[in-house]
Motif scaffolding. Sequence first.
Motif, PDB file in Angstrom:
ATOM      1  N   GLU A 213       6.119   0.685  -4.627  1.00 19.82           N
ATOM      2  CA  GLU A 213       5.920   1.333  -5.775  1.00 19.82           C
ATOM      3  C   GLU A 213       5.291   0.356  -6.798  1.00 19.82           C
ATOM      4  N   VAL A 214       5.731  -0.844  -6.867  1.00 17.78           N
ATOM      5  CA  VAL A 214       5.251  -1.917  -7.854  1.00 17.78           C
ATOM      6  C   VAL A 214       3.674  -1.935  -7.398  1.00 17.78           C
ATOM      7  N   THR A 215       3.349  -1.973  -6.158  1.00 19.43           N
ATOM      8  CA  THR A 215       1.916  -2.107  -5.774  1.00 19.43           C
ATOM      9  C   THR A 215       1.082  -0.967  -6.568  1.00 19.43           C
ATOM     10  N   VAL A 216       1.492   0.154  -5.974  1.00 18.90           N
ATOM     11  CA  VAL A 216       0.666   1.610  -6.312  1.00 18.90           C
ATOM     12  C   VAL A 216       0.456   1.451  -8.106  1.00 18.90           C
ATOM     13  N   LEU A 217       1.429   1.049  -8.641  1.00 15.41           N
ATOM     14  CA  LEU A 217       1.564   1.227 -10.098  1.00 15.41           C
ATOM     15  C   LEU A 217       0.547   0.084 -10.863  1.00 15.41           C
ATOM     16  N   ALA A 218       0.579  -0.906 -10.136  1.00 12.74           N
ATOM     17  CA  ALA A 218      -0.331  -2.041 -10.568  1.00 12.74           C
ATOM     18  C   ALA A 218      -1.737  -2.065 -10.125  1.00 12.74           C
ATOM     19  N   PHE A 219      -2.134  -1.293  -8.842  1.00 13.92           N
ATOM     20  CA  PHE A 219      -3.258  -1.401  -8.586  1.00 13.92           C
ATOM     21  C   PHE A 219      -3.874  -0.054  -8.413  1.00 13.92           C
ATOM     22  N   GLY A 220      -3.048   1.026  -8.399  1.00 13.19           N
ATOM     23  CA  GLY A 220      -3.536   2.457  -7.962  1.00 13.19           C
ATOM     24  C   GLY A 220      -3.303   2.928  -6.841  1.00 13.19           C
ATOM     25  N   GLY A 221      -3.089   1.997  -5.891  1.00 16.98           N
ATOM     26  CA  GLY A 221      -2.742   2.704  -4.367  1.00 16.98           C
ATOM     27  C   GLY A 221      -2.527   1.494  -3.540  1.00 16.98           C
ATOM     28  N   LEU A 222      -2.810   1.561  -2.316  1.00 23.30           N
ATOM     29  CA  LEU A 222      -2.866   0.584  -1.197  1.00 23.30           C
ATOM     30  C   LEU A 222      -3.719   0.784  -0.308  1.00 23.30           C
ATOM     31  N   ASP A 223      -4.394  -0.118   0.389  1.00 21.34           N
ATOM     32  CA  ASP A 223      -5.560   0.046   1.376  1.00 21.34           C
ATOM     33  C   ASP A 223      -4.963  -0.881   2.708  1.00 21.34           C
ATOM     34  N   LEU A 224      -4.413  -2.102   2.604  1.00 18.75           N
ATOM     35  CA  LEU A 224      -4.398  -2.630   3.464  1.00 18.75           C
ATOM     36  C   LEU A 224      -2.939  -3.462   3.504  1.00 18.75           C
ATOM     37  N   VAL A 225      -2.409  -3.508   4.693  1.00 20.79           N
ATOM     38  CA  VAL A 225      -1.065  -4.081   4.590  1.00 20.79           C
ATOM     39  C   VAL A 225      -0.968  -5.133   5.825  1.00 20.79           C
ATOM     40  N   VAL A 226      -0.245  -6.089   5.405  1.00 18.40           N
ATOM     41  CA  VAL A 226      -0.213  -7.474   6.480  1.00 18.40           C
ATOM     42  C   VAL A 226       1.243  -7.665   6.608  1.00 18.40           C
ATOM     43  N   ASN A 227       1.474  -7.182   8.030  1.00 24.25           N
ATOM     44  CA  ASN A 227       3.079  -7.450   8.128  1.00 24.25           C
ATOM     45  C   ASN A 227       3.143  -8.876   8.847  1.00 24.25           C
ATOM     46  N   ASN A 228       3.754  -9.719   7.906  1.00 22.97           N
ATOM     47  CA  ASN A 228       3.559 -11.228   8.308  1.00 22.97           C
ATOM     48  C   ASN A 228       4.851 -12.034   7.935  1.00 22.97           C
ATOM     49  N   ALA A 229       5.816 -11.323   7.253  1.00 26.15           N
ATOM     50  CA  ALA A 229       7.189 -12.046   7.051  1.00 26.15           C
ATOM     51  C   ALA A 229       7.814 -12.041   8.533  1.00 26.15           C
ATOM     52  N   GLY A 230       8.391 -13.116   8.231  1.00 28.61           N
ATOM     53  CA  GLY A 230       9.246 -13.549   9.791  1.00 28.61           C
ATOM     54  C   GLY A 230      10.052 -14.985   9.422  1.00 28.61           C
TER      55      GLY A 230
END
Length: 678
Positions: free
Chosen positions: A487-504
């Motif tokens: 939600e923070v992402t879409v309100l900051a930049f309008g939406g989302l195009d690319l997700v990187v699952n890197n956490a580990g």
Amino acid sequence: MTNPTVAALLARSNRLGSNPKNTNYAGGNTSAKGTETDPATGEQVELLWVKGSGGDLGTLKESGLAVLRVDRLLALKGVYQGVDSEDEMIAALDYTLHGRGGAAPSIDTAMHGLVDAAHVDHLHPSSGIAIATATDGEALTKEIYGGKAVWVPWRRPGFQLGLDIAAITEANPGAIGAILGGHGITAWGDTSDEAEANSLEIIAKAEKYIAEHGRNDPFGAPLAGFEPLPDEPRRAKAAALAPIIRGLASTDRRVVGHFTDADVVLDFLASAELPRLAALGTSCPDHILRTKVKPMLLDLPANASVEQSVARLKELHKAYRADYQEYYDRYATPDSPVMRGADPLIVLVPGVGMFSYGADKQTARVAGEFYVDAINVMRGAESLSTYAPISDEEKFRIEYWALEEAKLQRMPKPKSHASRVALVTGAASGIGKAIASRLAAEGACVVIADLDLEKAQAAAAELGSTDVAIGVQANVTDEAQVQAAIEVTVLAFGGLDLVVNNAGLALSKPLLDTTAEDWDLQHDVMAKGSFLVSKAAARVLIDQQLGGDVIYISSKNSVFAGPNNIAYSATKADQAHQVRLLAVELGKHGVKVNGINPDGVVRGSGIFAAGWGANRANTYGIKEEELSMFYAQRTILKREVLPENVANAVYVLTGPELSHTTGLHIPVDAGVAAAFLR
């Protein structure tokens, strides 16, 4: 050494431009006349230094000034053939430049050069534009200023406007400036300080007059049902609508978004006069170029459901595009630039706020700021009189001016990831940080998600301003935190195009030493965490209908049976199969899902620094500081794998060259034969 006249001009410009009450970002221009020695003749020559095309007064530097010879600029009056030759006059300015001329001259250059004053300011204060756009603006100008500022009827910026203002200054020797109908203000003075003081006086008098004589409810009484929603429901509804609206606004070309629910916006959206005023659009040329001829307004009350709002927004968007096409067809001439797109740049949602759009975050944010300026202009004009912007025909002449088109054509080609929004988990260090850095360098807006908020924000700050990157806190094992990050992402930049699952994280233990808690922790962070992130992101990607990319940073251990590594390797195998499963499921929505299998990346890694490196070194019977070389020597290429190598793979997988590739795992391991994909 900077000429004293230039130094004073820059200082004045920065002071005026740093206060939004005086002018909008990148709006207005300032100038000064003075003398310098001509290197070609050794004689003194009178020059005009004026803010060039583009740039911003608040941050103006000497490199942003155009430098012209006043004698040659004045000589253009002898070849000027009338308003139909305005574009030719801009081209003629190139022949008046001194030396290399500095920045490209703007369309307002004549306003500064033809006026018989040493220092000239042209600004776009909301209070001044309010007077300039009032139905009885000319009468108000006389009443407010009593001849100290004079009225100049609307004219498109250019050579003729410069002649108009020059004639008015000559006819009104006591005037310190002018109100430019439908546009803004101009002020002048014999010294830099005098010009600045005169500009501020014109602005202050407009503000004071509006405050003392304006109505308390210029937008009418609040409409029942259109009041702002409470904070949490308002933000939740904004986040739910943001991907839908961005998808609609990206019908012709992908845009980045900005959202604001500032009080000034919410008050306007709750007013009785909202429909009438929104339909009138903006007036100041800078506003028109940034916000389009008018916004798109959702005509539903604040308590309309998300589903109702989405359905209506789609209907309104279709109507907006048809209306914009009709507007273009009505005013376009055979030599007009081609239509740049029929989607709105400003979308107003009562009870929620305003969404604004542009090719990048800064452009989207500034478009929103300009519309806020327009709201303030409307408030001032309506409080004294009736808001009367320039006609749609004149708006079209501004929006599709050949000179504006030429400026757009001179802009550099967009980078590969421009207008794309990326979320990278575990991105405060190591591989994630390298990926975020590479995507930002290629033009993407980046959200750095990490367990440690302070580190996430610090990593984002290294990439640039919040128009480039932001840092958020997110524990990927917690579904609520993952959803909050989205939600923070879409309100900051309008939406989302690319997700990187890197956490580990990584636990190096043999089977008999691995506890159930170890197993659960390893799988919670990477298997469950990747699932939660992909699920939350997929909702946005599907709603936008713009396609997208999901990348899993898996490992060569997803296929290689390394020693003492049961929990970690099994989790990586889980991630690897998620790639295949999601590639099949999300493909119908245009979403590509791919994975990357690195070998051990030691440098900069938070995982290795937290004990994994020591455990793996102990497993192989070497010193920890020898681990990176050990990994390199066991590869075919004998090369150490660095975070940047993994980032390069993300760049390629999500770039235009591999637009038809999904379900793929790319090894980034310098060649580990046992991990070859079969």
